[in-house]
Design an enzyme around this catalytic site. Structure first.
Site, PDB file in Angstrom:
ATOM      1  N   HIS A 126       0.835  -1.205   0.000  1.00 10.33           N
ATOM      2  CA  HIS A 126       0.000   0.000   0.000  1.00 10.33           C
ATOM      3  C   HIS A 126       0.869   1.253   0.000  1.00 10.33           C
ATOM      4  O   HIS A 126       0.626   2.189  -0.778  1.00 10.33           O
ATOM      5  CB  HIS A 126      -0.904  -0.023   1.236  1.00 10.33           C
ATOM      6  CG  HIS A 126      -1.646   1.240   1.494  1.00 10.33           C
ATOM      7  ND1 HIS A 126      -2.928   1.450   1.034  1.00 10.33           N
ATOM      8  CD2 HIS A 126      -1.288   2.375   2.154  1.00 10.33           C
ATOM      9  CE1 HIS A 126      -3.336   2.654   1.409  1.00 10.33           C
ATOM     10  NE2 HIS A 126      -2.355   3.234   2.086  1.00 10.33           N
ATOM     11  N   GLU A 127       1.892   1.286   0.842  1.00 10.69           N
ATOM     12  CA  GLU A 127       2.776   2.453   0.897  1.00 10.69           C
ATOM     13  C   GLU A 127       3.527   2.630  -0.422  1.00 10.69           C
ATOM     14  O   GLU A 127       3.726   3.755  -0.893  1.00 10.69           O
ATOM     15  CB  GLU A 127       3.759   2.316   2.062  1.00 10.69           C
ATOM     16  CG  GLU A 127       3.097   2.270   3.437  1.00 10.69           C
ATOM     17  CD  GLU A 127       2.240   3.492   3.732  1.00 10.69           C
ATOM     18  OE1 GLU A 127       2.526   4.572   3.184  1.00 10.69           O
ATOM     19  OE2 GLU A 127       1.274   3.359   4.511  1.00 10.69           O
TER      20      GLU A 127
END
Length: 265
Positions: free
Chosen positions: A128-129
């Protein structure tokens, strides 16, 4: 001449919207007014401050574990992203969190291990990051801020019909009408990309909804209302990630068959 002068604030405030567009990996158009190299320098500077703050975790095993997951994900990113030097550190902090900075800088809090209980769940968070970084969300946010400030300056100098026109373009307000919806959009986009990357890297995409279910249990009662948060409602997030996981299972199985089978502990 007066009509020309009176329309100038509107033209000045919104000219960038028509001339500085980019496209995210999901196909969404985005405003981009800042240079990528400049954002990378800012990210590196902020990351250096974090590393020199004395908060880095002195835990070789945790650092190897996080690096193992991150390395597997980097291998499936777009070619230009694979070429940069990704730097991932573990930070001694009990909050279940992670963050990303421009230039491939990722920090994982030790508290995240309480909710990301296996490599698949950790891959969902780190992926996600990385999705934020690949989509240049930080640069887009800075660009939005520039555009909003320019529009507010134009609004302050406008009168009558011009002022009403600018208010309509801005929405209900600079904060609630412009910045927060984009921020929620960034989070959803990073969820989509992160789950895609983890499946391509050989991590089970079912880990994405699982880690957010764990997050809900760990932070129950302490989060702000969904309509005002810069993050999507956790329950809605779980539902979306759970719905998309079956469609990514063939990608995950193909990755494992091709030898992309991380064994991070």
């Amino acid at each position: 001449m007066r009509a020309i002068r009176s329309s100038f604030p509107i033209a000045l405030a919104f000219a960038a919207l028509a001339t500085a567009c980019a496209t995210t990996p999901t196909g969404r158009s985005q405003l981009m007014l800042v240079d990528e190299a400049a954002m990378d320098r800012m990210g590196a500077s902020a990351f250096d401050q974090i590393k020199s703050s004395g908060r880095l975790a002195n835990d070789p095993a945790a650092n190897r574990y996080v690096r193992c997951v991150a390395d597997a994900l980097v291998k499936v990113l777009p070619a230009n992203e694979r070429q940069q030097r990704w730097e991932i550190v573990v930070i001694q902090d009990d909050s279940p969190n992670a963050f990303a900075l421009p230039g491939g800088k990722v920090g994982v809090h030790t508290g995240l291990f309480k909710v990301a209980t296996n490599q698949d769940e950790l891959a969902a968070v780190i992926g996600h990051e990385m999705g934020h970084m690949v989509s240049r969300h930080a640069a887009e946010r800075v660009s939005q801020r520039y555009a909003t400030e320019a529009a507010m300056q134009a609004l302050n100098s406008a009168t009558g019909g011009e002022r009403q026109q600018l208010l309509g373009l801005l929405g209900v307000g600079a904060q609630a009408g412009v910045l927060l919806p984009f921020s929620r959009q960034h989070e959803v986009e990073a969820d989509v990309l992160g789950q895609r990357y983890m499946a391509q890297a050989g991590f089970n995409p079912q880990g994405a909804p699982a880690v957010w279910e764990n997050m809900i249990r760990a932070t129950s009662g302490s989060r702000p209302p969904a309509w005002l948060s810069t993050h999507p409602d956790p329950a809605s997030r779980v539902q979306s990630l759970r719905a998309s996981a079956p469609g990514l299972m063939p990608t995950y199985q193909q990755a494992r068959a091709a030898g992309r089978a991380p064994n991070c502990r």
